[in-house]
Design an enzyme around this catalytic site. Structure first.
Site, short mmCIF file in Angstrom:
data_model
loop_
_atom_site.label_atom_id
_atom_site.label_comp_id
_atom_site.label_asym_id
_atom_site.label_seq_id
_atom_site.Cartn_x
_atom_site.Cartn_y
_atom_site.Cartn_z
CB ILE A 123 48.51 55.34 31.07
CG1 ILE A 123 48.83 56.94 31.63
CG2 ILE A 123 50.42 54.47 30.87
CD1 ILE A 123 50.01 57.60 31.83
CD GLU A 124 49.31 53.73 22.52
OE1 GLU A 124 49.59 52.87 21.93
OE2 GLU A 124 49.68 54.95 22.86
CB ILE A 125 49.73 49.56 28.86
CG1 ILE A 125 49.84 50.79 29.49
CG2 ILE A 125 50.99 48.79 29.54
CD1 ILE A 125 48.99 49.96 30.69
#
Length: 129
Positions: A123-125
């Site tokens: 998960i890239e934020i």
């Protein structure tokens, strides 16, 4: 007639534990949970993420040929400062694996941090701030 797509409407994420994933996406990423027609939907902005439990049969979900939890790589954008993202993840007990780092996003240069959801999906934020 030729056409081109304009945007992503929704994604389907294969998960091992529906409740754990729904809780994580709600608590960590602030998504709103809804149950509709027996399916779990996580809303964010004008998009939605369907959580598909891997124990759901093919006849219940028309889906990819090889559904597997933990095989996804998703990027979510926010308006929050990257330092606030890191503080929030730490307060949720979520380890930042990489970042903050500069990345090329759909709208230009963004700053990203990377973590993992309960199944191990990346998960890239990101923020454009």
């Amino acid at each position: 007639m030729a056409f081109s797509v304009e945007r992503i409407d929704h994604l389907v994420l294969n998960v091992a534990d529906l409740e754990a994933s729904a809780e994580w996406y709600g608590r960590v990423l602030g998504m709103r949970r809804e149950i509709a027609e027996g399916r779990t939907i996580m809303w964010f902005g004008e998009q939605k993420l369907h959580l598909r439990p891997v124990d759901a049969g093919q006849e219940e979900w028309f889906t990819g040929h090889h559904p597997a939890p933990g095989s996804d790589d998703l990027c979510f954008a926010t308006e929050v400062d990257v330092d606030a993202i890191a503080v929030h993840l730490a307060s949720c007990g979520v380890e930042v694996e990489v970042g903050p780092v500069q990345r090329a996003g759909a709208r230009g240069t963004m700053t990203s941090v990377y973590c993992r959801d309960p199944d191990g999906s990346l998960i890239e934020i990101s923020t454009y701030r």
